[in-house]
Scaffold this motif. Structure first.
Motif, PDB file in Angstrom:
ATOM      1  N   ARG A 176       4.603  13.804  11.805  1.00 32.87           N
ATOM      2  CA  ARG A 176       5.800  14.628  11.784  1.00 32.87           C
ATOM      3  C   ARG A 176       6.405  14.623  10.380  1.00 32.87           C
ATOM      4  O   ARG A 176       6.471  13.583   9.728  1.00 32.87           O
ATOM      5  CB  ARG A 176       6.813  14.096  12.802  1.00 32.87           C
ATOM      6  N   ILE A 177       6.834  15.812   9.944  1.00 35.52           N
ATOM      7  CA  ILE A 177       7.476  15.963   8.638  1.00 35.52           C
ATOM      8  C   ILE A 177       8.803  16.676   8.858  1.00 35.52           C
ATOM      9  O   ILE A 177       8.829  17.823   9.313  1.00 35.52           O
ATOM     10  CB  ILE A 177       6.601  16.786   7.669  1.00 35.52           C
ATOM     11  N   TYR A 178       9.889  16.021   8.567  1.00 33.26           N
ATOM     12  CA  TYR A 178      11.207  16.619   8.744  1.00 33.26           C
ATOM     13  C   TYR A 178      11.588  17.400   7.483  1.00 33.26           C
ATOM     14  O   TYR A 178      11.414  16.909   6.359  1.00 33.26           O
ATOM     15  CB  TYR A 178      12.249  15.544   9.021  1.00 33.26           C
ATOM     16  N   VAL A 179      12.100  18.609   7.682  1.00 32.91           N
ATOM     17  CA  VAL A 179      12.540  19.432   6.557  1.00 32.91           C
ATOM     18  C   VAL A 179      13.960  19.909   6.811  1.00 32.91           C
ATOM     19  O   VAL A 179      14.438  19.918   7.953  1.00 32.91           O
ATOM     20  CB  VAL A 179      11.606  20.640   6.323  1.00 32.91           C
ATOM     21  N   LEU A 180      14.629  20.315   5.745  1.00 31.28           N
ATOM     22  CA  LEU A 180      16.002  20.798   5.846  1.00 31.28           C
ATOM     23  C   LEU A 180      16.016  22.309   6.061  1.00 31.28           C
ATOM     24  O   LEU A 180      15.155  23.019   5.532  1.00 31.28           O
ATOM     25  CB  LEU A 180      16.778  20.446   4.584  1.00 31.28           C
ATOM     26  N   PRO A 181      16.966  22.825   6.818  1.00 26.64           N
ATOM     27  CA  PRO A 181      17.003  24.267   7.076  1.00 26.64           C
ATOM     28  C   PRO A 181      17.214  25.069   5.800  1.00 26.64           C
ATOM     29  O   PRO A 181      18.056  24.725   4.971  1.00 26.64           O
ATOM     30  CB  PRO A 181      18.199  24.416   8.030  1.00 26.64           C
ATOM     31  N   GLY A 182      16.412  26.110   5.643  1.00 28.56           N
ATOM     32  CA  GLY A 182      16.551  26.982   4.485  1.00 28.56           C
ATOM     33  C   GLY A 182      15.844  26.513   3.240  1.00 28.56           C
ATOM     34  O   GLY A 182      15.742  27.258   2.264  1.00 28.56           O
ATOM     35  N   MET A 183      15.332  25.279   3.226  1.00 33.70           N
ATOM     36  CA  MET A 183      14.639  24.759   2.051  1.00 33.70           C
ATOM     37  C   MET A 183      13.151  25.117   2.127  1.00 33.70           C
ATOM     38  O   MET A 183      12.509  24.902   3.158  1.00 33.70           O
ATOM     39  CB  MET A 183      14.797  23.241   1.966  1.00 33.70           C
ATOM     40  N   PRO A 184      12.581  25.655   1.047  1.00 32.24           N
ATOM     41  CA  PRO A 184      11.145  25.968   1.065  1.00 32.24           C
ATOM     42  C   PRO A 184      10.316  24.694   1.093  1.00 32.24           C
ATOM     43  O   PRO A 184      10.765  23.624   0.673  1.00 32.24           O
ATOM     44  CB  PRO A 184      10.942  26.732  -0.248  1.00 32.24           C
ATOM     45  N   HIS A 185       9.098  24.806   1.596  1.00 39.03           N
ATOM     46  CA  HIS A 185       8.175  23.660   1.602  1.00 39.03           C
ATOM     47  C   HIS A 185       6.744  24.174   1.722  1.00 39.03           C
ATOM     48  O   HIS A 185       6.512  25.355   2.022  1.00 39.03           O
ATOM     49  CB  HIS A 185       8.497  22.702   2.760  1.00 39.03           C
ATOM     50  N   GLU A 186       5.775  23.292   1.490  1.00 40.93           N
ATOM     51  CA  GLU A 186       4.356  23.653   1.554  1.00 40.93           C
ATOM     52  C   GLU A 186       3.600  22.740   2.508  1.00 40.93           C
ATOM     53  O   GLU A 186       2.422  22.482   2.341  1.00 40.93           O
ATOM     54  CB  GLU A 186       3.741  23.575   0.144  1.00 40.93           C
ATOM     55  N   TYR A 187       4.270  22.255   3.545  1.00 44.82           N
ATOM     56  CA  TYR A 187       3.663  21.315   4.471  1.00 44.82           C
ATOM     57  C   TYR A 187       2.927  22.043   5.593  1.00 44.82           C
ATOM     58  O   TYR A 187       3.254  23.194   5.917  1.00 44.82           O
ATOM     59  CB  TYR A 187       4.731  20.407   5.080  1.00 44.82           C
ATOM     60  N   PRO A 188       1.956  21.376   6.224  1.00 43.31           N
ATOM     61  CA  PRO A 188       1.263  21.980   7.367  1.00 43.31           C
ATOM     62  C   PRO A 188       2.241  22.248   8.509  1.00 43.31           C
ATOM     63  O   PRO A 188       2.959  21.349   8.950  1.00 43.31           O
ATOM     64  CB  PRO A 188       0.210  20.940   7.741  1.00 43.31           C
ATOM     65  N   SER A 189       2.261  23.489   8.988  1.00 40.29           N
ATOM     66  CA  SER A 189       3.276  23.909   9.956  1.00 40.29           C
ATOM     67  C   SER A 189       3.211  23.117  11.259  1.00 40.29           C
ATOM     68  O   SER A 189       4.230  22.936  11.934  1.00 40.29           O
ATOM     69  CB  SER A 189       3.139  25.399  10.239  1.00 40.29           C
ATOM     70  N   ALA A 190       2.036  22.642  11.633  1.00 42.28           N
ATOM     71  CA  ALA A 190       1.895  21.929  12.899  1.00 42.28           C
ATOM     72  C   ALA A 190       2.675  20.619  12.908  1.00 42.28           C
ATOM     73  O   ALA A 190       3.003  20.096  13.985  1.00 42.28           O
ATOM     74  CB  ALA A 190       0.421  21.660  13.190  1.00 42.28           C
ATOM     75  N   LYS A 191       2.972  20.080  11.738  1.00 43.63           N
ATOM     76  CA  LYS A 191       3.680  18.805  11.657  1.00 43.63           C
ATOM     77  C   LYS A 191       5.178  18.959  11.381  1.00 43.63           C
ATOM     78  O   LYS A 191       5.935  17.996  11.490  1.00 43.63           O
ATOM     79  CB  LYS A 191       3.080  17.922  10.548  1.00 43.63           C
ATOM     80  N   VAL A 192       5.612  20.138  11.005  1.00 46.25           N
ATOM     81  CA  VAL A 192       6.981  20.325  10.508  1.00 46.25           C
ATOM     82  C   VAL A 192       7.996  20.393  11.638  1.00 46.25           C
ATOM     83  O   VAL A 192       7.795  21.076  12.639  1.00 46.25           O
ATOM     84  CB  VAL A 192       7.059  21.597   9.641  1.00 46.25           C
ATOM     85  N   VAL A 193       9.101  19.681  11.457  1.00 45.35           N
ATOM     86  CA  VAL A 193      10.259  19.747  12.350  1.00 45.35           C
ATOM     87  C   VAL A 193      11.488  20.024  11.476  1.00 45.35           C
ATOM     88  O   VAL A 193      11.768  19.267  10.547  1.00 45.35           O
ATOM     89  CB  VAL A 193      10.465  18.435  13.133  1.00 45.35           C
ATOM     90  N   THR A 194      12.190  21.108  11.757  1.00 46.29           N
ATOM     91  CA  THR A 194      13.360  21.477  10.961  1.00 46.29           C
ATOM     92  C   THR A 194      14.620  20.845  11.544  1.00 46.29           C
ATOM     93  O   THR A 194      14.921  21.022  12.726  1.00 46.29           O
ATOM     94  CB  THR A 194      13.528  23.006  10.906  1.00 46.29           C
ATOM     95  N   LEU A 195      15.332  20.120  10.705  1.00 50.97           N
ATOM     96  CA  LEU A 195      16.577  19.492  11.133  1.00 50.97           C
ATOM     97  C   LEU A 195      17.711  20.504  11.178  1.00 50.97           C
ATOM     98  O   LEU A 195      17.621  21.600  10.610  1.00 50.97           O
ATOM     99  CB  LEU A 195      16.952  18.361  10.177  1.00 50.97           C
ATOM    100  N   GLN A 196      18.779  20.151  11.837  1.00 51.36           N
ATOM    101  CA  GLN A 196      20.011  20.915  11.762  1.00 51.36           C
ATOM    102  C   GLN A 196      20.675  20.626  10.411  1.00 51.36           C
ATOM    103  O   GLN A 196      20.345  19.645   9.742  1.00 51.36           O
ATOM    104  CB  GLN A 196      20.954  20.515  12.906  1.00 51.36           C
ATOM    105  N   PRO A 197      21.593  21.489   9.956  1.00 48.13           N
ATOM    106  CA  PRO A 197      22.316  21.158   8.720  1.00 48.13           C
ATOM    107  C   PRO A 197      22.894  19.747   8.802  1.00 48.13           C
ATOM    108  O   PRO A 197      23.421  19.343   9.837  1.00 48.13           O
ATOM    109  CB  PRO A 197      23.422  22.224   8.672  1.00 48.13           C
TER     110      PRO A 197
END
Length: 345
Positions: A176-197
């Motif tokens: 699992r890879i946590y990312v911030l909303p609205g921030m670009p990234h280059e991670y594999p989509s299957a692992k990405v979880v977007t946090l709330q602000p």
């Protein structure tokens, strides 16, 4: 014996706030342990929000006295965290990066010390570091092999090698890879979880859809005092900044000064000067703003990562402000734009 223990290794206020949200939502029900390894994080830690907390010195920067101090610090850190974890069935290890020796050895040592049958590694967002990938160079891959040699002296210090992105996003141990909303990234989509602000306004503030005054924060910094701006240009920059706020219908403007800005250079009549008795990062995380503005303060980058798209973050005066070189300006402009800060020239 706990069923699941979630451990968070944090090194910045942003990582701390992300870990707090993850603990409350995605890891709810687990035993929550916070470990910080940069001293500057200590003042924002709230022990009452965690089941256990500890400061873990960075082995390279704070080795133990005497011979092989770095090696012995690594082993002591493992014993420290293992004592907090105790025994459990499942371990979830959270960190912004997994190639560094300060964190990597836990991938092997901690599950064994805790008797865990399952271990998953999860990546915390790290602001601008998370915007793009950082492939492991041949030199970094060679360093992994050298670090593996520590196992010959201490079996628990087995370095877990991997390839691809240096933070570990491509590794098999990462699920699992946590990312911030609205921030670009280059991670594999299957692992990405977007946090709330990460900013979560307190209950005392009106709900998002309730009538309320429009509010903005001006982030101050030494400009003329630091030689970044000519004194004759300061009024025009401040006027443009405050004029834009009026155009947005802002009714209340608060001003956060900088410790090295005793003259409050960007403050205008009517601005409410803040005096905080807590770190700015924690205070911001409980506030709601319609806009956050400044000139070239890195606090704007933090604010953009903290707030969702409903908060505008603007940088003013870049047509007048000085940079050390054209390269510095290009780099800073690219950084601000990649983070989503709008630059008004």
């Amino acid at each position: 014996m706990a069923s699941t223990v979630a451990v968070y290794f944090v090194a910045s206020p942003l990582q701390y706030l992300a870990a707090r949200q993850i603990a409350q939502t995605h890891e709810a029900g687990a035993r929550q342990l916070l470990v910080w390894y940069q001293p500057g994080v200590g003042p924002i830690v709230r022990p009452e929000h965690w089941d256990a907390t500890a400061y873990m010195p960075w082995p390279r920067l704070s080795p133990l006295p005497g011979r092989f101090g770095r090696h012995r610090r690594l082993r002591e850190n493992i014993r420290l965290v293992a004592s907090l974890v105790g025994r459990c069935d499942t371990l979830h290890l959270h960190s912004a990066v997994f190639d560094t020796e300060a964190i990597n050895y836990f991938l092997h040592a901690l599950p064994r010390a805790a008797g865990a049958r399952e271990m998953r590694a999860r990546i915390l967002p790290d602001g601008l570091i998370s915007v793009r990938r950082y492939p492991l160079s041949p030199a970094k891959r060679a360093l992994q092999r050298l670090r593996w040699l520590r196992r010959l002296a201490a079996p628990e210090l087995k370095y877990t090698g991997f390839s691809g992105d240096r933070i570990g996003s491509d590794a098999a141990f990462c699920d699992r890879i946590y990312v911030l909303p609205g921030m670009p990234h280059e991670y594999p989509s299957a692992k990405v979880v977007t946090l709330q602000p990460l900013a979560q306004p307190s209950a005392a503030q009106p709900a998002e859809d309730a009538p309320r005054e429009r509010r903005a924060l001006v982030v101050g910094q030494p400009l003329v005092g630091a030689g970044l701006l000519d004194a004759q240009d300061l009024p025009a920059v401040s006027a443009r900044l405050h004029g834009w706020l009026r155009e947005q219908g802002i009714e209340r403007i608060q001003y956060k000064g900088h410790p090295k800005d005793p003259n409050l250079e960007l403050c205008a009549p009517g601005d409410e000067v803040l005096s905080l008795d807590e770190p700015l990062e924690l205070w911001l995380a409980r506030q709601r703003f319609d806009a956050i503005v400044g000139v070239r303060s890195t606090a704007l980058l933090f604010a953009r990562q903290l707030y969702g798209p409903s908060t505008e973050v603007m940088a003013f005066g870049w047509g007048q402000v000085r940079f050390k070189s054209a390269a510095e300006r290009r780099d800073m402009e690219r950084t601000f734009k990649s983070c989503g800060v709008v630059i008004d020239q």
